[in-house]
Design a protein around this motif. Structure first.
Motif, PDB file in Angstrom:
ATOM      1  N   LEU A 176       0.817  -1.224   0.000  1.00  0.00           N
ATOM      2  CA  LEU A 176       0.000   0.000   0.000  1.00  0.00           C
ATOM      3  C   LEU A 176       0.849   1.273   0.000  1.00  0.00           C
ATOM      4  N   GLN A 177       2.071   1.181   0.527  1.00  0.00           N
ATOM      5  CA  GLN A 177       2.928   2.367   0.563  1.00  0.00           C
ATOM      6  C   GLN A 177       3.268   2.866  -0.837  1.00  0.00           C
ATOM      7  N   SER A 178       3.214   1.977  -1.800  1.00  0.00           N
ATOM      8  CA  SER A 178       3.571   2.365  -3.165  1.00  0.00           C
ATOM      9  C   SER A 178       2.566   3.341  -3.772  1.00  0.00           C
ATOM     10  N   VAL A 179       1.376   3.462  -3.163  1.00  0.00           N
ATOM     11  CA  VAL A 179       0.392   4.406  -3.712  1.00  0.00           C
ATOM     12  C   VAL A 179       0.854   5.852  -3.508  1.00  0.00           C
ATOM     13  N   HIS A 180       1.839   6.045  -2.634  1.00  0.00           N
ATOM     14  CA  HIS A 180       2.346   7.399  -2.399  1.00  0.00           C
ATOM     15  C   HIS A 180       3.309   7.854  -3.492  1.00  0.00           C
ATOM     16  N   GLN A 181       3.755   6.924  -4.323  1.00  0.00           N
ATOM     17  CA  GLN A 181       4.638   7.284  -5.427  1.00  0.00           C
ATOM     18  C   GLN A 181       3.826   7.870  -6.580  1.00  0.00           C
ATOM     19  N   PRO A 182       4.426   8.798  -7.332  1.00  0.00           N
ATOM     20  CA  PRO A 182       3.697   9.413  -8.466  1.00  0.00           C
ATOM     21  C   PRO A 182       3.057   8.399  -9.397  1.00  0.00           C
TER      22      PRO A 182
ATOM     23  N   LYS B 134      -1.888   5.565 -10.332  1.00  0.00           N
ATOM     24  CA  LYS B 134      -2.547   4.876 -11.443  1.00  0.00           C
ATOM     25  C   LYS B 134      -2.805   3.410 -11.127  1.00  0.00           C
ATOM     26  N   ASP B 135      -2.069   2.893 -10.148  1.00  0.00           N
ATOM     27  CA  ASP B 135      -2.142   1.463  -9.838  1.00  0.00           C
ATOM     28  C   ASP B 135      -2.913   1.165  -8.551  1.00  0.00           C
TER      29      ASP B 135
ATOM     30  N   ALA C  92      -2.487  13.130   0.918  1.00  0.00           N
ATOM     31  CA  ALA C  92      -2.928  14.428   0.392  1.00  0.00           C
ATOM     32  C   ALA C  92      -1.739  15.219  -0.154  1.00  0.00           C
ATOM     33  N   VAL C  93      -0.641  15.200   0.593  1.00  0.00           N
ATOM     34  CA  VAL C  93       0.570  15.910   0.154  1.00  0.00           C
ATOM     35  C   VAL C  93       1.127  15.291  -1.122  1.00  0.00           C
ATOM     36  N   ASN C  94       1.222  13.974  -1.134  1.00  0.00           N
ATOM     37  CA  ASN C  94       1.798  13.283  -2.292  1.00  0.00           C
ATOM     38  C   ASN C  94       0.901  13.350  -3.520  1.00  0.00           C
ATOM     39  N   SER C  95      -0.394  13.548  -3.296  1.00  0.00           N
ATOM     40  CA  SER C  95      -1.323  13.695  -4.424  1.00  0.00           C
ATOM     41  C   SER C  95      -0.987  14.946  -5.224  1.00  0.00           C
ATOM     42  N   VAL C  96      -0.646  15.998  -4.518  1.00  0.00           N
ATOM     43  CA  VAL C  96      -0.287  17.250  -5.197  1.00  0.00           C
ATOM     44  C   VAL C  96       0.967  17.054  -6.033  1.00  0.00           C
ATOM     45  N   THR C  97       1.939  16.354  -5.449  1.00  0.00           N
ATOM     46  CA  THR C  97       3.180  16.069  -6.163  1.00  0.00           C
ATOM     47  C   THR C  97       2.912  15.285  -7.447  1.00  0.00           C
ATOM     48  N   ALA C  98       1.920  14.387  -7.377  1.00  0.00           N
ATOM     49  CA  ALA C  98       1.579  13.555  -8.532  1.00  0.00           C
ATOM     50  C   ALA C  98       0.646  14.263  -9.510  1.00  0.00           C
TER      51      ALA C  98
END
Length: 227
Positions: free
Chosen positions: A42-48, A52-53, A155-161
């Motif tokens: 699940l941690q991989s969802v934080h990557q840009p 998509k996955d 939320a923070v990583n969503s902006v980055t992505a």
């Protein structure tokens, strides 16, 4: 009964109790390992690229929960049903962690709050304490609060992505969650301290949403949503 016989009896009781605890610890260790595997997925969802996955990551996590159910089934057999709280300390942490992971999966799938009943079903344990091995309500709430911290990070990583709509939805969800917890009279010290952390999560997400608003990205996302 002589003094020697009495202490021999006590020693027998203590030895049996230690055997039970050791059996429990062995199963809990395996549960903790599986929980770490689910968290890694699940941690991989934080990557840009992870956004998509999300569906596939949730599916993989669901598959690993099948392993969890096997282990919780084994754990149930390691102690007398009526002595749940005697040994609760051994699995409390891992159950809270698993409740968090179940809550996070359900949120990623549907952006909704998982119920205690749903978590119990995912873990193949009971809701009612009368039925034996169950999900204590405070363990469920602790899991939900851990999820809130994970969502503030998302939320923070969503902006980055480049996903500007997700922080807005997370903000609405976390605010509703905070309102719900305010209705509770929490007397459990660890749980109350964890709830204090929710206030910081709310603030962190509000800062993300504010930044999006200042940059005009929130309005752009709302416009896209209206279309």
């Amino acid at each position: 009964m002589s003094v020697t016989e009495m202490f021999s009896y006590v020693q027998g009781f203590l030895s049996a109790d230690q055997d039970i605890r050791e059996d429990i610890r062995k199963v809990v260790q395996v549960l903790e390992q599986t929980a770490r595997e689910i968290l890694t997925v699940l941690q991989s969802v934080h990557q840009p690229s992870g956004f998509k996955d999300i569906p596939s990551k949730c599916l993989k996590a669901r598959e690993l929960f099948c392993t969890v159910r096997n282990h919780t089934g084994e754990l149930k057999t390691k102690f007398p049903v009526e002595q749940y709280y005697r040994y609760h300390e051994h699995w409390r942490f891992v159950l809270q962690r698993l409740a968090f992971l179940a809550a996070f999966v359900v949120y990623l799938e549907s952006e909704s709050l998982v119920t205690r009943e749903e978590v119990a079903k995912i873990l193949a344990i009971e809701v009612n304490r009368e039925k034996g091995f169950h999900l204590d309500v405070e363990d469920y709430l602790a899991g939900v609060l851990i999820m809130a911290s994970e969502l503030s990070r998302l939320a923070v990583n969503s902006v980055t992505a480049g996903d500007y709509g997700r922080p807005l939805r997370i903000s609405n969800f976390i605010n509703e969650l905070d309102s719900g917890f305010r209705l509770l009279n929490l007397k459990n010290d660890p749980l109350r301290k964890r709830y204090d952390g929710l206030k910081y999560d709310v603030k962190k997400i509000e800062e993300v949403v504010y930044d999006l608003s200042i940059r005009g990205l929130a309005k752009e996302q709302e416009a896209v949503g209206d279309k």
